[in-house]
Every structure is written in C-alpha cells, then in structure tokens.
Design a protein around this motif. Structure first.
Motif, PDB file in Angstrom:
ATOM      1  N   GLU A   1     -29.737  -9.761  53.700  1.00 31.10           N
ATOM      2  CA  GLU A   1     -30.110  -9.490  52.313  1.00 31.10           C
ATOM      3  C   GLU A   1     -31.605  -9.267  52.281  1.00 31.10           C
ATOM      4  O   GLU A   1     -32.378 -10.140  52.672  1.00 31.10           O
ATOM      5  CB  GLU A   1     -29.729 -10.654  51.397  1.00 31.10           C
ATOM      6  N   ILE A   2     -31.997  -8.083  51.824  1.00 30.64           N
ATOM      7  CA  ILE A   2     -33.403  -7.702  51.839  1.00 30.64           C
ATOM      8  C   ILE A   2     -33.881  -7.501  50.410  1.00 30.64           C
ATOM      9  O   ILE A   2     -33.254  -6.785  49.625  1.00 30.64           O
ATOM     10  CB  ILE A   2     -33.606  -6.421  52.672  1.00 30.64           C
ATOM     11  N   THR A   3     -35.011  -8.131  50.077  1.00 32.25           N
ATOM     12  CA  THR A   3     -35.649  -7.935  48.785  1.00 32.25           C
ATOM     13  C   THR A   3     -36.547  -6.708  48.910  1.00 32.25           C
ATOM     14  O   THR A   3     -37.494  -6.714  49.693  1.00 32.25           O
ATOM     15  CB  THR A   3     -36.495  -9.167  48.389  1.00 32.25           C
ATOM     16  N   PRO A   4     -36.232  -5.627  48.164  1.00 31.63           N
ATOM     17  CA  PRO A   4     -37.021  -4.397  48.302  1.00 31.63           C
ATOM     18  C   PRO A   4     -38.460  -4.578  47.833  1.00 31.63           C
ATOM     19  O   PRO A   4     -38.728  -5.310  46.877  1.00 31.63           O
ATOM     20  CB  PRO A   4     -36.297  -3.390  47.402  1.00 31.63           C
ATOM     21  N   ASP A   5     -39.378  -3.878  48.504  1.00 35.69           N
ATOM     22  CA  ASP A   5     -40.789  -3.950  48.126  1.00 35.69           C
ATOM     23  C   ASP A   5     -41.032  -3.449  46.713  1.00 35.69           C
ATOM     24  O   ASP A   5     -41.854  -3.982  45.993  1.00 35.69           O
ATOM     25  CB  ASP A   5     -41.648  -3.136  49.102  1.00 35.69           C
TER      26      ASP A   5
ATOM     27  N   ALA B   1     -32.166 -13.417  53.106  1.00 35.55           N
ATOM     28  CA  ALA B   1     -31.067 -14.282  53.538  1.00 35.55           C
ATOM     29  C   ALA B   1     -30.226 -13.585  54.591  1.00 35.55           C
ATOM     30  O   ALA B   1     -30.255 -12.360  54.721  1.00 35.55           O
ATOM     31  CB  ALA B   1     -30.193 -14.653  52.335  1.00 35.55           C
ATOM     32  N   LEU B   2     -29.494 -14.378  55.323  1.00 32.59           N
ATOM     33  CA  LEU B   2     -28.459 -13.895  56.221  1.00 32.59           C
ATOM     34  C   LEU B   2     -27.146 -14.370  55.628  1.00 32.59           C
ATOM     35  O   LEU B   2     -26.910 -15.573  55.494  1.00 32.59           O
ATOM     36  CB  LEU B   2     -28.631 -14.460  57.633  1.00 32.59           C
ATOM     37  N   ILE B   3     -26.311 -13.413  55.224  1.00 28.69           N
ATOM     38  CA  ILE B   3     -25.021 -13.747  54.629  1.00 28.69           C
ATOM     39  C   ILE B   3     -23.979 -13.654  55.727  1.00 28.69           C
ATOM     40  O   ILE B   3     -23.772 -12.580  56.295  1.00 28.69           O
ATOM     41  CB  ILE B   3     -24.690 -12.786  53.471  1.00 28.69           C
ATOM     42  N   GLN B   4     -23.351 -14.775  56.034  1.00 26.38           N
ATOM     43  CA  GLN B   4     -22.382 -14.805  57.117  1.00 26.38           C
ATOM     44  C   GLN B   4     -21.017 -14.397  56.593  1.00 26.38           C
ATOM     45  O   GLN B   4     -20.521 -14.943  55.619  1.00 26.38           O
ATOM     46  CB  GLN B   4     -22.340 -16.199  57.742  1.00 26.38           C
ATOM     47  N   GLY B   5     -20.422 -13.412  57.256  1.00 22.56           N
ATOM     48  CA  GLY B   5     -19.128 -12.911  56.850  1.00 22.56           C
ATOM     49  C   GLY B   5     -18.113 -13.039  57.963  1.00 22.56           C
ATOM     50  O   GLY B   5     -18.453 -13.358  59.100  1.00 22.56           O
ATOM     51  N   VAL B   6     -16.870 -12.778  57.631  1.00 23.07           N
ATOM     52  CA  VAL B   6     -15.799 -12.869  58.612  1.00 23.07           C
ATOM     53  C   VAL B   6     -15.889 -11.709  59.599  1.00 23.07           C
ATOM     54  O   VAL B   6     -15.849 -11.898  60.809  1.00 23.07           O
ATOM     55  CB  VAL B   6     -14.418 -12.880  57.904  1.00 23.07           C
ATOM     56  N   ALA B   7     -16.023 -10.482  59.090  1.00 20.63           N
ATOM     57  CA  ALA B   7     -16.063  -9.308  59.953  1.00 20.63           C
ATOM     58  C   ALA B   7     -17.448  -9.080  60.534  1.00 20.63           C
ATOM     59  O   ALA B   7     -17.584  -8.685  61.695  1.00 20.63           O
ATOM     60  CB  ALA B   7     -15.623  -8.071  59.177  1.00 20.63           C
TER      61      ALA B   7
END
Length: 191
Positions: free
Chosen positions: A147-151, A136-142
C-alpha cells in the motif's frame, strides 16, 4: 526489532485456549511451549468486531508465555500461562503478538514488514519517477500487496508485491523499484 507473528482470535473452549490468526511462516517454533511473545493492542480494527477496541477490558498484558498449541483443522489453537479461563480469553481477543526479528533468518529476497514501511516507491518505467511512500504490506492468500501513499495525495495505490512488478527492494537506498503494468497507476489515479 519486533515483528508481528499473530493476533489472538476467539476463545476455544472454557479453559482459556484461543484461536490464533498467524502472520508467521514458522508457527511450530513461535508457539513452542515456553516461547515468550510480546503483547500489543491491535493496530487496526478487524471487520465486524463491535465498537470496543481490541483487547479492551483485558488486564494489561505485556507478554504471554506459550504453554501449548495444537491444530484444530486449519486453525492454530494456543494456550498461554497468563490466560487461564474463557473470560480472560474473551478479553484478550484482538491483541497482537510480537517476537524478536533477530530470531528469524531471512533469505535474500525476504524482508521484515517493518523494514518496508517508509520506503520510497519509484516507477522504473518512467525514469524513476517517484510514486509515493510505502504505508503498509497487506498480506493476502494469493499474493501480498504494497500500500503506497501517493506523493500527490489521493487514494492509496495498491501494488502487487510480486517479483515481476517489484523487481527490487533496496533497504540501504530506501527504495522499492516498481515496474507496473500499463494502466495500474492510472487506474489508481482515476478512482
């Protein structure tokens, strides 16, 4: 391909107007009168919105047509032809609005969120060792976060999506090159 441009928020008044949580950098064009946006149920639940899924109880809307929009302080308030009163506005709360990506021009260092999902993240400080897959790409203010799911399994890894840490995104190769500062990946492993 469609991109998410907004989520319908709480009703504003009694005539069907709604607040809109924006995910677009061009709200003037996206919410111009006559614009048609595709409607989908929310992908993930919001904070503190009860137990009903977003948009539950609403008539099955496939699209909405913008009849007007205005700013109320820092919040966009929109009117849609298909949402005529407060009851319909309440029922539409949480629905996500999408527009065709072809309508958006991107700079060389910009990507659509959906283009990033599923890419392989590799650590260029460790001989291109695979970190995992972009979830996912989590959009933040700053700043935004990848978000990466580890292998190897475990908790998701959050990587600041800034040029110093993510110097390159290669859509053709299907990879995101990551240059994490010391300790960033170890911190995620320790949790």
């Amino acid at each position: 391909m469609s991109v998410r441009v907004a989520r319908i928020g709480k009703p504003h008044g009694v005539r069907g107007e709604v607040t809109v949580e924006l995910f677009t950098d061009d709200p003037r064009a996206r919410f111009a009168p006559g614009s048609v946006l595709e409607v989908q149920p929310a992908r993930e639940r919001g904070r503190g919105e009860g137990n009903a899924p977003a948009g539950a109880g609403s008539p099955q809307l496939e699209h909405v047509t913008v009849s007007g929009s205005r700013w109320n302080k820092n919040v966009l308030v929109a009117r849609f032809e298909e949402i005529e009163d407060r009851t319909a506005a309440e029922a539409a709360r949480g629905l996500e609005l999408f527009a065709e990506a072809a309508d958006l021009e991107l700079d060389d260092d910009e990507w659509h969120q959906d283009d990033l999902l599923g890419l392989t993240a590799v650590d260029i400080t460790r001989d291109d060792a695979r970190i995992g897959t972009v979830k996912a790409l989590i959009q933040g203010v700053a700043q935004d976060l990848l978000e990466i799911t580890p292998d190897g399994g475990g908790r998701p890894v959050l990587i600041p999506f800034v040029e110093e840490i993510v110097p390159e995104v290669d859509l053709d190769a299907g990879v995101v090159l990551v240059s994490p500062p010391p300790g960033l990946l170890e911190l995620a492993e320790a949790e």
